[in-house]
Design a protein around this motif. Structure first.
Motif: not given
Length: 569
Positions: A6-14, A288-299, A339-343
């Motif tokens: 989760w730290i790796q995923i959070a770093l990417f998002c940040a 951006f927020a709407a996109m982000g919510v959908l992205f994080l749900a998929g991750v 993460l890479f597959a979802v990205v």
């Protein structure tokens, strides 16, 4: 799932959040024709291109002229790339003596790279010579990405302009995008990838003998330059067949992180560009927020499923706690593989780090659903923004029905013409995804390419046509898509997904640009808060359901049809 993952995923998002605003502001200045820090170097070059092409940059185009220019350019791109492939055997920079590409595959590849899909029905290192890789595929990685960004800017101008008859000049937008946005970032990224160990040369392949005494041919070539634009432009057309799962394309954990950031960079930045151009950055952050919510749900779903392993691993005597690493890039673990597959599927980029066929059922569903949503979860360069703005129009229309007044967005009334054109653009996607899937599983030429029987084989076909129509280019695996049937029908799906969506979208841009701006009133639906973001997410999911749920119903139908035509079930 682990804390480290989760730290790796959070770093990417940040990192993505941090670069969104500066990159968005820079692109807003570029497409407004304002001076940037690169203008002293690139402005003279820009003028030379306009003079050589006979383009008057101050002369803007009606939406029909903009669409015509885009279509002519895309047609010329298809023809040029097709010719390069067919003539490959007699062209220079072909040290391995690659033969000319056969007609069906050449058509599929030319359409694929022109539409920013980059579906590859071939192995790059065993099919394409260096000239085709550089002058053909890499050039189209730049051109198709620039076309997508230009189209998004045209739609943004539709919202931003008042009582205007034009939406910009396609040739100017295309030129500025390549010169000021894509090329500078790719130069820096290419040098970085070379530093990380990615090859960049014109030497022939190297023959080696392994420690076990086996013979091995090690492919190399101008890899880094193609890698940079394939990621930044969300293309996914890799130099190697394995794309970013190949150690020469993705040698280190740092290169892996940078590749993922490049994939999201422009798609995220364009949301801020939109906010700046309409005069309200909060509008861009809401999208951006709407996109982000959908992205994080998929991750979350993908990581949860892949880290858990699933019951099938337990039945084979494998500890599910080790995660589902079959077919994954073990150097980076299940967190970054998920993460890479979802990205890649969120951002319309087929540069897979693991074949989606190697995912668990729900883990593999996430990439498929991302594409069925129309590639708007950040999305491809340009395509993500203009796709999401079409959903915004539908969301505002729904909001207007709820409050009983004509819907408005950023000062523009959304009326019948815009809604009709928007629905035409959005509904063409499920029609193509489901229509071609139904055809493939009901006739023998389609069934002949399916390696796995039952529902899994059906999913492979559905994934292929969903990927093609969504201009994504990733593969579920297990489908032999090199036959004439698949190369032609997938090529048609790519054309439909790109151009039959774009033309009505440009009609919406032209219609909006001609409207007057209305001041906000007490009855105006707020479009920057949580209520609007939730409504937008709901509309996106409902429209995605127009593909997903009929696909579930199509399975039993496919079983009945295949019973007469083949052996799928």
């Amino acid at each position: 799932m682990t804390l480290n993952g989760w730290i790796q995923i959070a770093l990417f998002c940040a990192i993505v959040i941090l670069i969104t605003r500066p990159l968005g502001g820079y692109m807003a200045r570029v497409f407004a024709g304002e001076r940037t820090f690169l203008s002293p170097i690139l402005r003279p070059v820009e003028r030379v291109f306009y003079a050589a092409a006979g383009v008057r940059e101050e002369r803007e185009q009606h939406w029909t002229g903009y669409a015509f220019g885009m279509l002519i350019f895309s047609l010329a791109s298809v023809v040029a790339l097709y010719a390069l492939q067919r003539l490959q055997a007699v062209l220079p920079f072909n040290p391995q003596g690659m033969a000319g590409v056969e007609p069906g595959l050449a058509f599929n590849t030319a359409v694929s790279f022109t539409t920013n899909t980059n579906w590859q029905s071939y192995g790059g290192e065993s099919t394409m010579g260096y000239l085709v890789q550089m002058a053909g595929l890499t050039v189209q990685n730049f051109a198709s990405a620039a076309v997508g960004i230009a189209l998004a800017i045209a739609l943004v101008r539709g919202f931003a302009r008042r009582s205007a008859q034009t939406i910009g000049n396609f040739w100017v937008d295309l030129t500025r995008c390549v010169l000021y946005v894509l090329l500078p970032i790719c130069v820096v990224a290419t040098v970085f990838f070379v530093w990380q160990g990615v090859p960049q040369n014109l030497s022939g392949y190297v023959d080696a003998t392994t420690l076990e005494g086996a013979h091995q041919t090690i492919a190399q070539g101008p890899v880094a330059s193609q890698l940079a634009i394939k990621m930044l432009g969300t293309n996914g057309g890799g130099f190697f067949n394995a794309n970013s799962a190949h150690p020469y394309e993705n040698p280190t954990a740092l290169s892996n992180l940078v590749q993922m950031v490049l994939i999201f960079a422009i798609g995220a930045g364009l949301t801020n560009t939109f906010g700046r151009m309409v005069g309200n950055e909060r509008q861009g952050w809401a999208i951006f927020a709407a996109m982000g919510v959908l992205f994080l749900a998929g991750v979350f779903v993908a990581y949860w499923q892949e880290a858990g392993g699933g019951h099938l691993l337990a039945s084979l005597g494998v500890d599910p706690a080790l995660g589902n690493m079959e077919g994954k890039e073990v150097r980076f673990g299940e967190a970054l593989s998920a993460l890479f597959a979802v990205v890649t599927t969120a951002a319309s980029c087929g540069a897979v780090i693991a074949m989606h066929d190697s995912f668990t059922a729900l883990g593999g569903m996430v990439p498929l659903v991302n594409m069925m949503l129309g590639e708007v979860v950040i999305g491809g360069v340009g395509a993500g923004l203009y796709g999401m703005l079409l959903f915004v129009i539908e969301a505002i229309f729904v909001a207007g029905l709820m409050v009983g007044r004509t819907p408005e967005y950023v000062g523009k009334k959304i009326e019948a013409k815009e809604v009709k054109m928007t629905m035409l653009a959005l509904l063409i996607l499920p029609a193509s995804m489901l229509g071609f899937t139904a055809l493939a599983v009901s006739i023998q030429p389609g069934l002949a390419g399916i390696l796995n029987a039952g529902p899994h084989g059906f999913s492979e076909v559905l994934y292929a046509y969903t990927s093609g129509t969504a201009n994504n280019g990733s593969a579920f695996g297990g489908l032999t898509a090199t036959s004439l049937f698949y190369t032609v029908t997938l090529g048609l799906a790519m054309l439909i997904g790109r151009f039959l969506m774009i033309v009505p979208m440009l009609a919406v841009a032209g219609s909006l640009a001609a409207k007057r701006s209305l001041p906000a009133s007490s009855g105006t639906f707020p479009t920057t808060g949580p209520l609007f973001i939730g409504l937008l997410i709901g509309v996106v999911l409902i429209m995605g359901g127009l593909t997903f749920f009929p696909a579930l119903a199509l399975g039993p139908v496919a079983e009945h049809l295949a019973g007469a035509a083949g052996t799928l079930f």
